[in-house]
Write an enzyme that holds these catalytic residues in place. Sequence first.
Site, PDB file in Angstrom:
ATOM      1  CD  GLU A 141      29.358  47.614 -42.279  1.00 43.29           C
ATOM      2  OE1 GLU A 141      29.261  46.509 -42.824  1.00 43.29           O
ATOM      3  OE2 GLU A 141      29.139  48.686 -42.872  1.00 43.29           O
ATOM      4  NE  ARG A 156      26.336  50.806 -37.477  1.00 44.27           N
ATOM      5  CZ  ARG A 156      27.281  50.055 -36.914  1.00 44.27           C
ATOM      6  NH1 ARG A 156      27.225  49.788 -35.613  1.00 44.27           N
ATOM      7  NH2 ARG A 156      28.257  49.540 -37.638  1.00 44.27           N
ATOM      8  CG  HIS A 194      25.532  47.281 -40.581  1.00 46.47           C
ATOM      9  ND1 HIS A 194      25.714  48.177 -39.564  1.00 46.47           N
ATOM     10  CD2 HIS A 194      24.879  46.212 -40.034  1.00 46.47           C
ATOM     11  CE1 HIS A 194      25.218  47.682 -38.432  1.00 46.47           C
ATOM     12  NE2 HIS A 194      24.703  46.478 -38.702  1.00 46.47           N
ATOM     13  CG  ASN A 253      26.768  56.637 -40.286  1.00 47.92           C
ATOM     14  OD1 ASN A 253      25.615  56.273 -40.092  1.00 47.92           O
ATOM     15  ND2 ASN A 253      27.739  55.786 -40.563  1.00 47.92           N
ATOM     16  NE  ARG A 309      24.936  52.747 -44.319  1.00 49.07           N
ATOM     17  CZ  ARG A 309      25.750  53.732 -44.661  1.00 49.07           C
ATOM     18  NH1 ARG A 309      25.598  54.331 -45.822  1.00 49.07           N
ATOM     19  NH2 ARG A 309      26.707  54.107 -43.847  1.00 49.07           N
ATOM     20  CG  HIS A 310      22.718  51.614 -39.811  1.00 50.46           C
ATOM     21  ND1 HIS A 310      23.187  52.889 -39.613  1.00 50.46           N
ATOM     22  CD2 HIS A 310      23.759  50.892 -40.287  1.00 50.46           C
ATOM     23  CE1 HIS A 310      24.462  52.937 -39.944  1.00 50.46           C
ATOM     24  NE2 HIS A 310      24.839  51.734 -40.371  1.00 50.46           N
TER      25      HIS A 310
HETATM   26  O1  F6P Z   1      30.911  54.180 -42.351  1.00 48.95           O
HETATM   27  C1  F6P Z   1      29.914  53.310 -41.989  1.00 48.95           C
HETATM   28  C2  F6P Z   1      30.307  51.876 -42.248  1.00 48.95           C
HETATM   29  O2  F6P Z   1      29.193  51.045 -42.032  1.00 48.95           O
HETATM   30  C3  F6P Z   1      31.497  51.390 -41.392  1.00 48.95           C
HETATM   31  O3  F6P Z   1      31.163  50.880 -40.125  1.00 48.95           O
HETATM   32  C4  F6P Z   1      32.146  50.368 -42.278  1.00 48.95           C
HETATM   33  O4  F6P Z   1      33.467  50.078 -41.922  1.00 48.95           O
HETATM   34  C5  F6P Z   1      31.989  51.044 -43.620  1.00 48.95           C
HETATM   35  O5  F6P Z   1      30.756  51.696 -43.593  1.00 48.95           O
HETATM   36  C6  F6P Z   1      32.049  50.139 -44.824  1.00 48.95           C
HETATM   37  O6  F6P Z   1      32.169  50.917 -45.994  1.00 48.95           O
HETATM   38  P1  F6P Z   1      33.605  51.127 -46.691  1.00 48.95           P
HETATM   39  O7  F6P Z   1      34.078  49.740 -46.990  1.00 48.95           O
HETATM   40  O8  F6P Z   1      33.310  51.900 -47.920  1.00 48.95           O
HETATM   41  O9  F6P Z   1      34.542  51.812 -45.745  1.00 48.95           O
END
Ligand code: F6P
Length: 400
Positions: free
Chosen positions: A286, A261, A354, A220, A213-214
């Site tokens: 992502e 990223r 991602h 974040n 993952r980045h």
């Molecule tokens: O928070 C980082 C990320 O890559 C967001 O850009 C993305 O929406 C999310 O994680 C996905 O994870 P989750 O579905 O648990 O919100």
Amino acid sequence: MHKLYLVMVGLPARGKSRLARRICGGLAADGFRSAIFNNGDVRRQLLGAESTLPEFYSPDNAEGRRIREEICQRNLARAREWLNREGDVAILDATNVSRTRRAFIERSLTDHPVLFLECVNEDPVLLNACIRNKTRLPEYAGYTEDEALASFVGRIGYYEAIYEPVGREQYWLCVDTMAGRILAERPCEGSPYYPAIREIVVSWWVQSLYLARHGQTEYNVQGRIGGDPPLTARGRMQAEALALHLRDQKLDWVFTSTRMRSHETAAPLLRGRYDTHVMAFKEFDEIWAGDCEGMCYSEIRETMPEVTAGRNADKYHYAYPHGESYAMLRERVRRGLQRALFLAGELPVMLVGHQAINRVILSLFLRQREEDIPYINVPQNQYYHISLTPRRKLIERISY
Ligand code: F6P
């Protein structure tokens, strides 16, 4: 025990030789002896540069046709001799695109069943990349890249002019080589090799995939989703640490998303690796959070409680307003992964993805229950190493 002739069929750059090698290796793992008889290898040995010219393949070139038929016959004879001496499956690797050629093969090889395996792949990205790869073959050493490209495309054109799909032969299997999907078949019933070959064709075949993952981004840190933020200082350190950890690991292909990223995380990995191919696929971007792009989880909870409630109730199927769900990601991620693995073939691959993307990739290999997929652990200081064949399944998570 029966023996089998497996005859590849398909236009150039459709993944025939790669699949032939995979079948050869897969059958060997099952204890079957198989060998590949490649017409191109014989042609290059016998004729060298002369047979690189596209006109050599013109259906109107009688001399070219005669030589190619002779090469085909030579390989049929070698395959027959080898099969009757010691082999189980003789794989004849050539285009064999005309019905006439295939009828000739069926008439010539009567001692054991003949199974034709047609390889189809019309994915424009892959086709383009495969054709470009061909221009790097030693037979194009004296050409510029553009000359080699024009020459190879000319060669494909001549094959297209005489191409007829399989269908009239006794036994055949038509395969989408990128998707690893059987499109149609007339099975060679009773042959012990048929189910083994079928399994090899449809299975994920991952020699060595590093899935990271980045590194950390400002988003974040803030609990903000989506967007295109750069790495933080900590994220850049994580990227350096990943590169250091894998410094002795051969990585022939590095795939990223189109996001900054992902690129920034891959950059230290690529330092000094001049021969590594790098490609950015939109398929690995992502999950698209639609109206919630760039928002913090807490902000969404307060201003759009229905989104949080929807995700809590069924995170896998819930799609953000004007955005995506995990379920929707599956097809595009699968397409990206199939492309990446097709391009890399037997070579080691790094994919910098991602959180949601890597969860979906892992779920394709892990056969996870849908409701668990959006919760797979994808930390920023660990990567997954994956190696899969029909007989081996290795998925390990490694800290760096
Ligand atoms: O928070 C980082 C990320 O890559 C967001 O850009 C993305 O929406 C999310 O994680 C996905 O994870 P989750 O579905 O648990 O919100």
